[in-house]
Design a protein around this motif. Structure first.
Motif, PDB file in Angstrom:
ATOM      1  N   GLY A 253      12.069   3.468  -2.388  1.00 33.60           N
ATOM      2  CA  GLY A 253      10.836   2.678  -2.811  1.00 33.60           C
ATOM      3  C   GLY A 253      10.982   1.227  -2.685  1.00 33.60           C
ATOM      4  N   ILE A 254      10.196   0.731  -1.895  1.00 32.87           N
ATOM      5  CA  ILE A 254      10.227  -0.614  -1.334  1.00 32.87           C
ATOM      6  C   ILE A 254       9.154  -1.578  -2.015  1.00 32.87           C
ATOM      7  N   ALA A 255       9.445  -2.787  -2.418  1.00 36.00           N
ATOM      8  CA  ALA A 255       8.630  -3.615  -3.052  1.00 36.00           C
ATOM      9  C   ALA A 255       8.626  -4.935  -2.054  1.00 36.00           C
ATOM     10  N   VAL A 256       7.683  -5.716  -1.989  1.00 32.34           N
ATOM     11  CA  VAL A 256       7.541  -6.882  -1.132  1.00 32.34           C
ATOM     12  C   VAL A 256       7.094  -8.185  -1.665  1.00 32.34           C
ATOM     13  N   LEU A 257       8.085  -9.471  -1.322  1.00 31.85           N
ATOM     14  CA  LEU A 257       7.362 -10.572  -1.873  1.00 31.85           C
ATOM     15  C   LEU A 257       6.348 -10.987  -1.023  1.00 31.85           C
ATOM     16  N   ASP A 258       5.482 -12.079  -1.308  1.00 34.31           N
ATOM     17  CA  ASP A 258       4.503 -12.639  -0.256  1.00 34.31           C
ATOM     18  C   ASP A 258       5.176 -13.173   1.017  1.00 34.31           C
ATOM     19  N   ASP A 259       6.438 -13.860   0.978  1.00 30.77           N
ATOM     20  CA  ASP A 259       7.125 -14.428   1.896  1.00 30.77           C
ATOM     21  C   ASP A 259       7.600 -12.998   2.801  1.00 30.77           C
ATOM     22  N   GLY A 260       7.407 -11.773   2.661  1.00 29.14           N
ATOM     23  CA  GLY A 260       7.918 -10.844   3.408  1.00 29.14           C
ATOM     24  C   GLY A 260       9.219 -10.348   2.939  1.00 29.14           C
ATOM     25  N   THR A 261      10.024 -10.793   2.014  1.00 26.00           N
ATOM     26  CA  THR A 261      11.357 -10.215   1.602  1.00 26.00           C
ATOM     27  C   THR A 261      11.020  -9.084   0.889  1.00 26.00           C
TER      28      THR A 261
ATOM     29  N   ARG B 237       0.836  -1.105   0.128  1.00 20.03           N
ATOM     30  CA  ARG B 237       0.024   0.087  -0.175  1.00 20.03           C
ATOM     31  C   ARG B 237       0.905   1.354  -0.041  1.00 20.03           C
ATOM     32  N   GLU B 238       1.751   1.263   0.873  1.00 20.51           N
ATOM     33  CA  GLU B 238       2.745   2.531   1.018  1.00 20.51           C
ATOM     34  C   GLU B 238       3.828   2.522  -0.136  1.00 20.51           C
ATOM     35  N   ARG B 239       4.424   1.656  -0.423  1.00 23.25           N
ATOM     36  CA  ARG B 239       5.451   1.351  -1.371  1.00 23.25           C
ATOM     37  C   ARG B 239       6.783   2.325  -1.312  1.00 23.25           C
ATOM     38  N   ARG B 240       6.942   2.926  -0.072  1.00 19.13           N
ATOM     39  CA  ARG B 240       8.051   3.629   0.133  1.00 19.13           C
ATOM     40  C   ARG B 240       8.377   3.622   1.674  1.00 19.13           C
ATOM     41  N   GLY B 241       9.662   4.011   2.116  1.00 19.17           N
ATOM     42  CA  GLY B 241      10.027   4.049   3.516  1.00 19.17           C
ATOM     43  C   GLY B 241      11.509   4.527   3.630  1.00 19.17           C
ATOM     44  N   VAL B 242      11.928   4.610   4.897  1.00 17.05           N
ATOM     45  CA  VAL B 242      13.229   5.150   5.053  1.00 17.05           C
ATOM     46  C   VAL B 242      14.126   3.892   5.369  1.00 17.05           C
ATOM     47  N   LEU B 243      15.265   3.680   4.671  1.00 18.36           N
ATOM     48  CA  LEU B 243      16.146   2.781   4.991  1.00 18.36           C
ATOM     49  C   LEU B 243      17.488   3.283   5.608  1.00 18.36           C
ATOM     50  N   ALA B 244      17.728   2.558   6.666  1.00 20.56           N
ATOM     51  CA  ALA B 244      18.876   3.047   7.451  1.00 20.56           C
ATOM     52  C   ALA B 244      20.046   2.033   7.587  1.00 20.56           C
TER      53      ALA B 244
ATOM     54  N   ARG C 124      18.949 -11.261  -9.425  1.00 20.02           N
ATOM     55  CA  ARG C 124      18.683  -9.638  -9.591  1.00 20.02           C
ATOM     56  C   ARG C 124      17.456  -9.501 -10.724  1.00 20.02           C
ATOM     57  N   ALA C 125      17.633 -10.468 -11.825  1.00 16.88           N
ATOM     58  CA  ALA C 125      16.663 -10.231 -12.762  1.00 16.88           C
ATOM     59  C   ALA C 125      15.120 -10.774 -12.229  1.00 16.88           C
ATOM     60  N   ARG C 126      15.278 -11.761 -11.446  1.00 16.34           N
ATOM     61  CA  ARG C 126      14.065 -12.223 -10.920  1.00 16.34           C
ATOM     62  C   ARG C 126      13.206 -11.135 -10.024  1.00 16.34           C
ATOM     63  N   LEU C 127      14.070 -10.761  -9.032  1.00 13.15           N
ATOM     64  CA  LEU C 127      13.549 -10.009  -8.030  1.00 13.15           C
ATOM     65  C   LEU C 127      13.497  -8.567  -8.617  1.00 13.15           C
ATOM     66  N   GLY C 128      14.223  -8.085  -9.397  1.00 12.52           N
ATOM     67  CA  GLY C 128      13.864  -6.880 -10.305  1.00 12.52           C
ATOM     68  C   GLY C 128      12.689  -6.848 -10.893  1.00 12.52           C
ATOM     69  N   ALA C 129      12.426  -7.950 -11.531  1.00 12.88           N
ATOM     70  CA  ALA C 129      10.845  -8.113 -12.111  1.00 12.88           C
ATOM     71  C   ALA C 129       9.921  -7.836 -11.236  1.00 12.88           C
ATOM     72  N   ALA C 130      10.104  -8.446  -9.859  1.00 14.43           N
ATOM     73  CA  ALA C 130       8.803  -8.224  -8.777  1.00 14.43           C
ATOM     74  C   ALA C 130       8.879  -6.712  -8.552  1.00 14.43           C
ATOM     75  N   TYR C 131      10.041  -6.296  -8.419  1.00 18.12           N
ATOM     76  CA  TYR C 131      10.447  -4.681  -7.979  1.00 18.12           C
ATOM     77  C   TYR C 131       9.506  -4.016  -9.186  1.00 18.12           C
ATOM     78  N   ASP C 132       9.727  -4.123 -10.382  1.00 17.34           N
ATOM     79  CA  ASP C 132       9.178  -3.378 -11.648  1.00 17.34           C
ATOM     80  C   ASP C 132       7.666  -3.600 -11.447  1.00 17.34           C
ATOM     81  N   ALA C 133       7.224  -4.636 -10.982  1.00 17.76           N
ATOM     82  CA  ALA C 133       5.714  -5.004 -10.940  1.00 17.76           C
ATOM     83  C   ALA C 133       4.973  -4.127 -10.391  1.00 17.76           C
ATOM     84  N   GLN C 134       5.445  -3.991  -8.987  1.00 16.60           N
ATOM     85  CA  GLN C 134       5.036  -3.127  -8.071  1.00 16.60           C
ATOM     86  C   GLN C 134       5.191  -1.740  -7.893  1.00 16.60           C
TER      87      GLN C 134
END
Length: 141
Positions: A36-44, A15-22, A91-101
């Motif tokens: 920007g933050i994306a998330v997989l169903d397992d919480g990654t 829902r939020e799609r962003r946050g602060v990374l420290a 990188r390719a697999r998770l990059g596709a997930a990131y781009d989808a979100q």
């Protein structure tokens, strides 16, 4: 029924799609940035950054990371975990997930790094309810 911490994390990030990374530099200096933050169903969690960003240099030395995801006027999620800089097929697999979100991102562009963060601890802090803080730990891989 209250949602599980994992479901709360996934729904909130989507829902939020962003946050602060420290992150922390080798000399102990802190650094935080809106990402920007994306998330997989397992919480990654998946974040991208220019390869020259300070956070990337910090994570190469110390993979510990923390994120704060703002979930409205009275609520936030704090997440801590270990980060991994992705290469190759991951990188390719998770990059596709990131781009989808987060369509239109540069996650797979030259000069950008994709960062995977596996949550180990989370606090759901909400001042509109009791108890205000609910903590959860996640199994490390």
């Amino acid at each position: 029924m209250e949602p599980t911490p994992l479901r709360t994390l996934v729904e909130t990030v989507r829902r939020e799609r962003r946050g602060v990374l420290a992150t922390t530099a080798a000399d102990g200096a802190p650094e935080a940035a809106l990402v920007g933050i994306a998330v997989l169903d397992d919480g990654t969690l998946i974040v991208n950054a220019p390869s020259t960003a300070r956070k990337v240099a910090h994570l190469r030395v110390n993979p510990r990371a923390a994120l704060v995801i703002d979930a409205g006027d009275v609520r936030s999620l704090q997440v801590e975990g270990r980060a991994q800089l992705l290469e190759g097929d991951d990188r390719a697999r998770l990059g596709a997930a990131y781009d989808a979100q987060l369509p239109g991102s540069r996650s797979l562009a030259e000069g950008f790094i994709l960062i995977m963060i596996r949550p180990e601890w989370m606090r759901d802090y909400d001042v509109s309810r009791e108890p205000r803080a609910v903590e959860a730990t996640f199994a490390a891989d």
